[in-house]
Design a protein around this motif. Sequence first.
Motif, short mmCIF file in Angstrom:
data_model
loop_
_atom_site.label_atom_id
_atom_site.label_comp_id
_atom_site.label_asym_id
_atom_site.label_seq_id
_atom_site.Cartn_x
_atom_site.Cartn_y
_atom_site.Cartn_z
N ARG A 282 13.57 2.91 -11.80
CA ARG A 282 13.21 2.58 -10.43
C ARG A 282 13.50 1.11 -10.13
NH1 ARG A 282 13.11 3.46 -5.16
NH2 ARG A 282 11.22 2.69 -4.11
N SER B 261 -2.57 -0.28 -2.22
CA SER B 261 -1.90 1.00 -2.47
C SER B 261 -1.36 1.02 -3.90
CB SER B 261 -0.76 1.22 -1.47
OG SER B 261 0.19 0.16 -1.55
N GLY C 147 9.83 -3.08 1.94
CA GLY C 147 10.25 -1.85 1.27
C GLY C 147 11.74 -1.84 1.04
N LEU D 27 7.09 -3.87 -1.95
CA LEU D 27 5.83 -3.71 -1.25
C LEU D 27 5.95 -4.00 0.23
CD1 LEU D 27 3.31 -5.36 -3.76
CD2 LEU D 27 3.91 -2.94 -3.53
N GLN E 4 -1.57 -1.56 -8.65
CA GLN E 4 -2.15 -1.62 -7.31
C GLN E 4 -1.61 -2.84 -6.58
OE1 GLN E 4 -6.42 -2.32 -7.10
NE2 GLN E 4 -6.60 -0.85 -5.43
N SER E 5 -1.09 -2.61 -5.38
CA SER E 5 -0.53 -3.70 -4.58
C SER E 5 -1.57 -4.74 -4.24
CB SER E 5 0.05 -3.12 -3.28
OG SER E 5 0.27 -4.14 -2.33
N TYR F 220 9.24 -6.95 -6.92
CA TYR F 220 7.82 -6.65 -6.68
C TYR F 220 7.45 -6.89 -5.22
CZ TYR F 220 2.74 -7.20 -6.77
OH TYR F 220 1.40 -7.10 -6.50
N HIS G 143 1.43 2.03 -6.86
CA HIS G 143 2.89 2.12 -6.98
C HIS G 143 3.26 2.34 -8.44
CE1 HIS G 143 3.72 0.65 -2.84
NE2 HIS G 143 2.56 0.06 -3.02
N ARG G 144 4.48 2.85 -8.64
CA ARG G 144 4.99 3.10 -9.98
C ARG G 144 6.33 2.41 -10.13
NH1 ARG G 144 3.50 4.41 -15.12
NH2 ARG G 144 5.03 5.70 -16.19
N THR H 150 2.11 1.52 -13.72
CA THR H 150 1.48 1.89 -12.45
C THR H 150 0.56 0.74 -12.05
OG1 THR H 150 1.54 4.23 -13.05
CG2 THR H 150 0.06 3.60 -11.27
#
Length: 387
Positions: free
Chosen positions: A130, A122, A70, A67, A116-117, A63, A124-125, A114
Motif C-alpha cells: 500500500r 479514523s 488522500g 490522511l 489511528q489518524s 502518512y 488506517h492500514r 494499523t
Amino acid sequence: MSEEFVFTVAAQDGAARSGEIRMPRGVIRTPAFMPVGTAATVKAMYPDQVKALGADVVLGNVYHLMLRPGAERIARLGGLHAFMNWPYPILTDSGGFQVMSLAGLRKLDEDGVTFQSHVDGSMHRLTPERAIEIQGLLGSDIQMQLDECVKLPNTDEAVEKAMRLSLRWAERCRVAFGEQPGKAMFGIVQGGAVERLRVESARALVDLDLKGYAIGGLAVGEPQDVMLAMIEAVEPHLPATKPRYLMGVGTPDDIVEAVRRGVDMFDCVMPTRAGRHGMAFTRHGRLNLKNAKHAEDTRPLDKGSKCEAANAYSRAYLHHLVRSNEILAMMLLTWNNLAYYQELMAGLRKAIREKRLEDFVAETKEGWEKGATDEGAEPVAEGGVDA
C-alpha cells in the motif's frame, strides 16, 4: 534531463562526492538538501521561491497525504506535481516514521501496521504494498520503502527485530514497485546504534539492487558522534555508483560532517520549522530573534547573503515581527533559512569539485564560532504534524 534515473559522481574529495541525479523531471545536484513539503507545501514559501533558492527536489510524506487530502484524490487531480505546482523531482517518505511517532493507537504485525489518524481518529492500514501504491498515485519520482523506525536509545533485541522486519518489507516494496522507467525506489538501512546490524542491513539491501540507499533511524535523539559512527560503518558497504540519503538530517554541522563521510542527499524540517519559531540560520551562527538583544539592532541577518530576507530587513524589525507573532516573520525567516541551507550545499559542491573541502569546512565552522551565535531553544528536528 534523462528518460532514466541516472546517478553520476563527477568529483570526489576524500569520501565526499559531488555529482548529479538525472531524471525525466530534472537534475538533482548532489550533495543535495531537500526542503520538506510534508503536506504538499513547503510551509511559508511559494514553490517558485523554493526553486529560485536552488532546491532541485522537495519531499512529500505518505502518512500526511494519505490522511489529507488522500492519495486517490491527488491522483484524480493530476498527481502531486500538478497539485502543488512543483514540476520538478519529488521524493516521498513512506510514512513509517510518522506512523510510529504520530499515530495514536497502532498495531504492528508482519504484514504491516494499523493505526489511528492524528487528524480525526479514523483507522488506517499501511502495508509495504500500500505504501508503494500510494506513492504511485502521488506520482513521486523517488519512492521510499516502508520501514519500522524505533526510537533510540533502545535494546539491541528491539532494534534487530525492527531491522529484520524492515528488510522483509523492503523486499515486498521492491516487488510492488517493479520496473518504473525514470523513477527510483530507495531502501532504508536500519539497525539503530548497533554497527553489526547496520552493516547486515546495508548488505542485504544492496543485494536487492535498488536505485539508491537511505540511512534511516538516526537524528532521533542520539548524540552526533553516534550518528557519524553509524554512517562510517555503513558507507563502505553501499555501492559507490548509487546515491546515499541520510534521512531527517539535520543541522548545518550534521550535514557538513555527513557530506565529509560520503552522503549525497538530506532532508530535514529544521530550517522551515525553526523559521516559524523565530530562529535564523546564518553564516555567522544561529540567531534567536525572540531575544530582547535584537530589539534595536539595525543590522540585517547577513548583509553578504544574496537572499533579500537576509540582507534587506533589520534584526530589530524581525524581532518585532516575531514578538508580534506576525505571519511575515515566519515567511522571512523560513526564506532566510532555506537560502542559507542551499548556499551551504552549493558551497560544499564547489569545494568538493575544487578539492578544498577541508578548508571550506574549517572556514564555515570558524564563521559559526566567531559570529554572534544566539543559543536559544534548539528547534525539534523530527518530522511531525508541524513539519
